[in-house]
Design a protein around this motif. Structure first.
Motif, short mmCIF file in Angstrom:
data_model
loop_
_atom_site.label_atom_id
_atom_site.label_comp_id
_atom_site.label_asym_id
_atom_site.label_seq_id
_atom_site.Cartn_x
_atom_site.Cartn_y
_atom_site.Cartn_z
N THR A 48 11.32 54.64 21.00
CA THR A 48 10.99 53.10 19.77
C THR A 48 11.60 51.71 20.10
OG1 THR A 48 11.77 54.88 17.69
CG2 THR A 48 11.85 52.17 17.31
N MET A 49 12.00 52.06 21.07
CA MET A 49 13.11 50.61 21.60
C MET A 49 11.46 50.41 23.00
SD MET A 49 15.08 49.21 19.99
CE MET A 49 15.53 48.18 20.57
N ALA A 50 10.97 51.32 23.07
CA ALA A 50 10.26 51.16 24.53
C ALA A 50 9.13 50.20 23.75
CB ALA A 50 9.83 51.82 24.79
N SER A 51 8.60 49.97 22.60
CA SER A 51 6.89 49.80 22.18
C SER A 51 7.88 48.46 20.49
CB SER A 51 6.19 50.85 20.88
OG SER A 51 7.64 50.84 19.76
N VAL A 52 9.25 47.65 21.47
CA VAL A 52 9.51 46.43 20.48
C VAL A 52 8.92 45.39 21.56
CG1 VAL A 52 11.16 45.79 19.68
CG2 VAL A 52 11.15 47.63 18.92
N LYS A 53 8.35 44.66 20.70
CA LYS A 53 8.01 43.31 21.98
C LYS A 53 8.03 41.73 20.88
CE LYS A 53 5.33 45.58 24.71
NZ LYS A 53 5.82 46.33 25.38
N LEU A 54 9.46 41.06 21.38
CA LEU A 54 9.48 40.36 20.91
C LEU A 54 8.65 39.02 21.28
CD1 LEU A 54 13.70 40.16 22.08
CD2 LEU A 54 12.28 41.28 20.33
N PRO A 55 8.72 38.29 19.98
CA PRO A 55 8.01 37.19 19.58
C PRO A 55 7.99 36.30 21.03
CG PRO A 55 8.61 36.64 18.10
CD PRO A 55 9.51 38.24 18.29
N THR A 56 7.46 35.49 21.48
CA THR A 56 7.22 34.37 22.78
C THR A 56 7.22 33.26 22.24
OG1 THR A 56 4.72 34.81 23.01
CG2 THR A 56 6.06 35.92 24.34
N PRO A 60 12.68 28.80 24.49
CA PRO A 60 12.30 27.28 25.00
C PRO A 60 11.44 27.73 26.25
CG PRO A 60 15.15 28.87 24.80
CD PRO A 60 14.04 29.82 24.32
N ALA A 61 11.06 26.35 26.11
CA ALA A 61 9.86 26.18 27.59
C ALA A 61 11.19 26.51 29.09
CB ALA A 61 9.97 24.74 27.91
N TRP A 62 12.75 25.72 28.90
CA TRP A 62 12.73 26.00 29.90
C TRP A 62 13.37 27.18 30.65
CZ3 TRP A 62 17.30 29.07 29.93
CH2 TRP A 62 18.51 29.32 28.50
#
Length: 84
Positions: A48-56, A60-62
């Motif tokens: 389940t956690m392997a399929s989680v994608k956080l929004p990019t 932050p740019a840095w």
């Protein structure tokens, strides 16, 4: 600060907060013991956690301009400075 990053000061502990944390820890411990975590459940959580994608968009740019090793070095030096 090497990268012109501002890291907030750590929170100041108070007795009230420590009591709240102790109560939360006890609650987490009691709920933790009621969750079955045999090998099958562990694998289910991993899949389940392997399929989680956080929004990019929230990165932050840095953060895109620094390597993982550089970031670890910054964090380690900041922690050491706060301990001394």
């Amino acid at each position: 600060q090497m990268l012109r990053l501002h890291l907030p000061d750590p929170p100041v502990d108070s007795e009230e907060e420590n009591e709240e944390e102790a109560a939360e820890g006890a609650a987490a411990q009691s709920s933790h013991s009621s969750i079955p975590m045999d090998a099958e459940h562990v694998e289910l959580v991993k899949r389940t956690m392997a399929s989680v994608k956080l929004p990019t968009l929230g990165i932050p740019a840095w953060a895109n301009q620094i390597s993982e090793e550089q970031w670890k070095d910054v964090v380690q030096r900041t922690l050491q400075a706060r301990q001394s």
